[in-house]
Design an enzyme around this catalytic site. Structure first.
Site: not given
Ligand code: APR
Length: 249
Positions: A33, A40-41, A110, A125, A136, A151, A212
């Site tokens: 981020t 995502f969440r 990424d 992932h 193919c 393709c 986190n």
């Molecule tokens: N520092 C620490 N934590 C952070 C930061 C930061 N700068 N920015 C965001 N976060 C935390 C958020 O609070 C969140 O709990 O990172 C977490 C990201 O969680 P998700 O958005 O759920 O991402 P992720 O766990 O990677 O999702 C897993 O879900 O949709 C699928 O394929 C997708 O790989 C992904 C998988």
């Protein structure tokens, strides 16, 4: 344990890594981020608060309407492709280079860990480097998808090397499961730990540290928790480790 002052937690983290033996990192969208890629969440900003993943990131959605699938996904993929590693990625690469980290298991597509210099990365992932034909199996670079969804070789539908909802897990995931055996300390960085089977990988580690911003279901099991931004924690960690080299050096 997260009541400890930040500096005391950094000192404990340094000690844990120095005494642990086998240390791995497990990263999620939260580590990217600070490179400008939405996760995502996260409350308010997470992609899945705006879109239904089953509608935009599933193999079913791709087969149903490839045009809309690629139009929407390339918006997010281009953000990933334009992004540069931040201090969190660079610090993990440095920790590996110093011999304190065996490698990084990432849910991210990424490619920023490799750009930052990490050598051992398992992309559970998938990634954004290639696509392939569902009929193919012919491989192409991802850019092929900007011109056509079918393709050139046989006309079959092309799909990215990203693990979509409804897919089986990637080869890297099964390798990562094996790499996890004997793991003494897992650094979980920027993941809500809500998506299986990756969310169960911490069971394979003797100890876990969580970096986190928001709570996760694994917080109770964590020996240390950091709510501070991943780039700050990991940069401060590496600067505290600087004086010595680790077992993987
Ligand atoms: N520092 C620490 N934590 C952070 C930061 C930061 N700068 N920015 C965001 N976060 C935390 C958020 O609070 C969140 O709990 O990172 C977490 C990201 O969680 P998700 O958005 O759920 O991402 P992720 O766990 O990677 O999702 C897993 O879900 O949709 C699928 O394929 C997708 O790989 C992904 C998988």
């Amino acid at each position: 344990m997260s009541q400890l002052l930040y500096q005391d937690r950094i000192i404990k983290l340094v000690e844990s890594i120095k005494t642990a033996g086998k240390v791995l990192a497990l990263t999620g969208a939260g580590i990217s981020t600070e490179s400008g890629i939405p996760d995502f969440r996260s409350k308010d900003t997470g992609l899945w608060h705006r879109y239904d993943p089953q509608e935009v990131a599933s193999i079913k959605a791709l087969k149903k309407d490839p045009k809309s699938f690629y139009a929407l996904n390339f918006q997010w993929w281009d953000t990933c492709l334009r992004a540069r590693p931040n201090k969190a990625h660079l610090a993990l690469a440095q920790l590996e280079a110093m011999g304190w980290l065996l490698g990084t298991i990432t849910q991210n597509i990424d490619g920023l860990h490799q750009q930052a210099g990490s050598q051992r990365v398992w992309e559970v992932h998938g990634h954004l480097r290639e696509c392939y034909c569902l009929v193919c199996q012919h491989d192409y670079g991802l850019e092929q998808l900007r011109h056509r969804f079918h393709c050139p070789n046989c006309g079959g539908l092309l799909r990215p090397q990203v693990v979509l909802f409804g897919d089986r897990m990637s080869e890297d995931y099964f390798i990562a499961e094996k790499v996890m055996s004997g793991c003494q300390l897992l650094l979980v960085i920027g993941s809500s730990l809500q998506v299986q089977p990756v969310a169960s990988l911490p069971y394979l580690s003797r100890g876990i540290v969580i970096i986190n911003k928001e709570p996760t279901a694994w917080d109770e099991q964590a020996q240390l928790i950091f709510r501070e931004p991943a780039s700050k924690v990991l940069w401060d960690l590496v600067n505290s480790m600087e004086k010595s080299t680790g077992p993987y050096y």
